[in-house]
Design a protein around this motif. Structure first.
Motif, mmCIF file in Angstrom:
data_model
loop_
_atom_site.group_PDB
_atom_site.id
_atom_site.type_symbol
_atom_site.label_atom_id
_atom_site.label_comp_id
_atom_site.label_asym_id
_atom_site.label_seq_id
_atom_site.Cartn_x
_atom_site.Cartn_y
_atom_site.Cartn_z
ATOM 1 N N SER A 53 -49.236 -28.106 25.612
ATOM 2 C CA SER A 53 -48.875 -26.880 26.318
ATOM 3 C C SER A 53 -48.284 -25.833 25.384
ATOM 4 C CB SER A 53 -47.880 -27.192 27.443
ATOM 5 O OG SER A 53 -48.447 -28.078 28.375
ATOM 6 N N LEU A 54 -47.457 -26.263 24.431
ATOM 7 C CA LEU A 54 -46.803 -25.309 23.540
ATOM 8 C C LEU A 54 -47.802 -24.666 22.591
ATOM 9 C CD1 LEU A 54 -44.150 -24.031 22.729
ATOM 10 C CD2 LEU A 54 -43.776 -25.919 21.142
ATOM 11 N N PHE A 359 -47.038 -33.996 28.592
ATOM 12 C CA PHE A 359 -45.910 -33.453 29.352
ATOM 13 C C PHE A 359 -46.152 -33.604 30.854
ATOM 14 C CE2 PHE A 359 -44.436 -29.850 31.892
ATOM 15 C CZ PHE A 359 -43.073 -29.922 31.708
ATOM 16 N N MET A 360 -47.352 -33.250 31.303
ATOM 17 C CA MET A 360 -47.660 -33.312 32.732
ATOM 18 C C MET A 360 -47.652 -34.741 33.244
ATOM 19 S SD MET A 360 -50.749 -30.528 32.704
ATOM 20 C CE MET A 360 -50.477 -28.823 32.184
ATOM 21 N N THR A 361 -48.174 -35.661 32.443
ATOM 22 C CA THR A 361 -48.203 -37.066 32.858
ATOM 23 C C THR A 361 -46.795 -37.636 32.977
ATOM 24 O OG1 THR A 361 -50.358 -37.365 31.802
ATOM 25 C CG2 THR A 361 -49.089 -39.351 32.270
ATOM 26 N N LEU A 362 -45.956 -37.374 31.982
ATOM 27 C CA LEU A 362 -44.581 -37.875 32.017
ATOM 28 C C LEU A 362 -43.788 -37.217 33.143
ATOM 29 C CD1 LEU A 362 -43.857 -37.933 28.175
ATOM 30 C CD2 LEU A 362 -44.142 -39.923 29.665
ATOM 31 N N LEU A 363 -44.033 -35.930 33.372
ATOM 32 C CA LEU A 363 -43.335 -35.238 34.456
ATOM 33 C C LEU A 363 -43.719 -35.827 35.803
ATOM 34 C CD1 LEU A 363 -41.560 -32.945 35.538
ATOM 35 C CD2 LEU A 363 -43.569 -31.459 35.475
ATOM 36 N N GLN A 421 -52.724 -34.318 39.199
ATOM 37 C CA GLN A 421 -53.467 -33.060 39.289
ATOM 38 C C GLN A 421 -52.619 -31.975 39.970
ATOM 39 O OE1 GLN A 421 -56.317 -32.433 37.685
ATOM 40 N NE2 GLN A 421 -56.080 -34.550 36.928
ATOM 41 N N ARG A 422 -51.800 -32.369 40.953
ATOM 42 C CA ARG A 422 -50.900 -31.401 41.586
ATOM 43 C C ARG A 422 -49.880 -30.876 40.575
ATOM 44 N NH1 ARG A 422 -49.105 -34.531 47.154
ATOM 45 N NH2 ARG A 422 -51.214 -34.971 47.942
ATOM 46 N N VAL A 462 -37.497 -32.681 29.791
ATOM 47 C CA VAL A 462 -37.827 -31.993 28.541
ATOM 48 C C VAL A 462 -38.762 -32.877 27.728
ATOM 49 C CG1 VAL A 462 -36.903 -30.891 26.460
ATOM 50 C CG2 VAL A 462 -35.480 -31.033 28.524
ATOM 51 N N LEU A 463 -39.824 -32.285 27.187
ATOM 52 C CA LEU A 463 -40.628 -32.959 26.165
ATOM 53 C C LEU A 463 -40.498 -32.138 24.904
ATOM 54 C CD1 LEU A 463 -42.560 -35.191 25.274
ATOM 55 C CD2 LEU A 463 -44.461 -33.729 25.984
#
Length: 626
Positions: A53-54, A359-363, A421-422, A462-463
């Motif tokens: 993402s960054l 990041f999305m998976t861990l979140l 996915q959401r 935070v990642l």
């Protein structure tokens, strides 16, 4: 012959590189190579070759600057190869011209306004009565012959380069302003520890680092940067750097350390600085932000967040070890853990296959953990974003980081793959509206306020993926050292970071709410959850494994043996499990117009056991309820 196979794979990979042909493809290839540091084919998937993402933000900012095109970050997720993205640009180019103004230097003959983030932090600092809650610290272990003069010159040059390090915040006519000193010398204080036995030095270093990190700053008088050098031996030193958050953030600390390394090398070799002069300063950004983020731009951002956060729960009620104080405290501690490389790689593989980032998976996994612990189905988590979405501010020291409020619901017990996915869509939408400062969001939404907890969210994720590179100095090796924090800005913060040996995590938790043993149990449950997710991401979120084998043993065996023995000596849960195996789809219980099979009842019982155990219910009460 594994080596021959590897060489063949590398050779084939080289042959597969398809070079860009069109001008847009060539421009994109140059941008990708600059950001990722590797040669790319036009068919390489951005996220498969190290993008996240960054770095996606950096790609978008360079496209804006090079091609004068304003693309949403979502475009890179939907078209993750140069070939695909170039087609998007070719077909929509006329309608995507960048309309956002360029950041220009402003005149310095008048009072300089604070950025929105600085303004809120200034208020918080006053409310905290000059506490050290918003200090940012970093430490470096220096092994080898240190040239102290070159180090001092490097620090002074950085202070000259970055106005923000010479800035204080006095009050003029009732309002804080940025006051930039024309020149300022930062004294590097030195503490000599050579008289201590080597075995005692680590404890003393940690003690001094803690003292340094806890020393408050005076925003009105400054300076807001401190540098301390601990001398352990002739060839062993520790460098401690502390700044107030109002002039810095995590990315800025990395810039400071990288510039120290570059300048130290130059001054050590008696050469001039090779760092390019900065074309703008933080005060220019603050003025630009206030000018640009107004009118229709501001209204568009506000409308998104109003719709997204309408009706959110005011508080995430995690089971705590003590009642929440009437007035929120910031007393805190940290606890670290590691995920092995095998689990880390499986999480990365799941992310790639799902078209998401790590990041999305861990979140998404963190959302499941919080839902299972709290029993709530509407989960709101804060997450910092670097907010360096313009190339001209990437190399500036300053307070740019913003906070996104990410909302996820699990009321329909979705599969983890569906939740992921959401979370992806929520994150992408948030990235597209990241310019609205968190402080303005709070002011606009006016959420239910309480002195006992922070508004909008109480848990943060935070990642850590700020850019970093291996530092090499003449005759020196540099190793980052951990600094201990005794504050917690929120109830709970989970910070994770990728390393060559796997993911590492750190909990920052409020010690007035949680004990260390509770956080340890949280870690164990999170690791169990992640292991279950990579095995079967199609499992629903409330059926994913959460309890460790020892926790299950305690609940299902030890407790039942104590409280539910039948005359034949067999435990209640054993009898029930046998019936589930014999007739899983037979009706087990009926209530009004609803019925449950033995399989469904077993699932409900497991959910209830997980939930009650997270609430700290005693075994005898737990078994009685079940």
């Amino acid at each position: 012959d594994r080596r021959a196979l590897l060489e063949l794979e590398i050779s084939n990979k080289a042959l597969e590189i398809i070079l860009p042909i069109t001008p847009i493809e060539q421009a994109l290839a140059a941008i990708w190579a600059e950001v990722l540091g590797v040669e790319v084919s036009i068919h390489d998937n951005f996220f498969d070759i190290g993008g996240h993402s960054l770095t996606a933000t950096q790609i978008i900012s360079r496209i804006r600057q090079v091609l004068s095109v304003e693309l949403p970050q979502r475009s890179l997720f939907e078209a993750p190869t140069i070939a695909e993205l170039s087609k998007v640009l070719e077909t929509t180019y006329p309608t995507l011209l960048n309309k956002s103004p360029i950041i220009q230097p402003i005149v310095r003959n008048e009072e300089l306004a604070l950025s929105f983030a600085q303004q809120r932090l200034w208020v918080l600092d006053k409310l905290e009565e000059s506490a050290a809650t918003y200090n940012i610290s970093a430490g470096l272990k220096l092994i080898g012959k240190l040239h102290v003069y070159a180090l001092n010159m490097a620090v002074q040059e950085i202070v000259r380069r970055h106005e923000i390090l010479r800035t204080t915040f006095p009050i003029v006519e009732g309002n804080p302003v940025q006051a930039v000193a024309v020149a300022q010398t930062i004294t590097i204080s030195t503490v000599d520890l050579r008289s201590l036995p080597e075995s005692q030095q680590p404890n003393q270093v940690q003690r001094l680092a803690d003292i340094e990190a806890q020393q408050p700053f005076d925003l009105a008088t400054g300076p807001l940067l401190r540098v301390q050098l601990l001398v352990l031996a002739e060839s062993s030193h520790v460098l401690l750097v502390t700044m107030h958050h109002i002039i810095s953030d995590g990315w800025s600390i990395s810039i400071f350390i990288n510039e120290v390394a570059a300048l130290y090398k130059a001054f050590y070799e008696s050469k001039p600085s090779l760092l390019p002069e900065l074309t703008i300063q933080y005060a220019d950004f603050a003025a630009w932000q206030r000018q640009w983020l107004s009118g229709q731009v501001l209204e568009t951002q506000l409308n998104y967040w109003r719709n997204q956060l309408q009706g959110i729960p005011p508080l995430l009620e995690l089971p705590s070890d003590r009642p929440r104080p009437a007035v929120q405290t910031f007393s805190g501690n940290t606890q670290s853990f590691e995920l092995d490389i095998q689990l880390t790689q499986k999480l990365e593989y799941l992310s790639q296959n799902s078209g998401t980032t790590l990041f999305m998976t861990l979140l998404a996994a963190f959302v499941v953990l919080l839902a299972r612990y709290s029993g709530q189905q509407d989960i709101v988590i804060g997450s910092p974003i670097a907010n360096r979405n313009r190339q001209e501010i990437e190399q500036l020291i300053g307070f740019f980081v913003n906070t996104l409020v990410l909302r996820s619901t699990v009321d329909d017990n979705p599969k983890f793959s569906q939740l992921l996915q959401r979370v992806k869509q929520t994150a992408l939408d948030a990235y597209a509206h990241q310019d609205l400062p968190f402080e303005q969001l709070v002011e606009a939404l006016q959420p239910e306020r309480s002195l006992s907890y922070s508004p909008l969210f109480q848990v943060m994720f935070v990642l850590q993926n700020a850019p970093s590179k291996e530092l090499q100095l003449p005759g020196l090796t540099l190793t980052p050292i951990a600094t201990t924090r005794r504050e917690s800005k929120f109830d709970l913060t989970l910070a994770m970071e990728q390393t060559p040996t796997g993911l590492i995590g750190e909990w920052e938790y409020n010690t007035d709410l949680f004990d260390a043993t509770t956080i340890q149990r949280l870690t164990e449950n999170f690791q169990t959850l992640l292991s279950g997710i990579v095995v079967n991401p199609e499992q629903t979120v409330f059926e994913l494994p959460l309890l460790t084998p020892s926790q299950l043993e305690h609940i299902l065996v030890e407790s039942n043996q104590t409280y539910t023995q039948y005359s034949d000596g067999e435990c209640l849960h054993k009898i029930f499990e046998k019936q589930v195996e014999l007739t899983p789809d037979a009706v087990a219980v009926v209530f009004e117009d609803e019925s449950l099979t033995y399989r469904q009842l077993n699932q409900r019982a497991n959910q209830l056991a997980h939930y009650l155990q997270s609430k700290g219910v005693k075994p005898d009460v737990l078994v009685g309820i079940c």
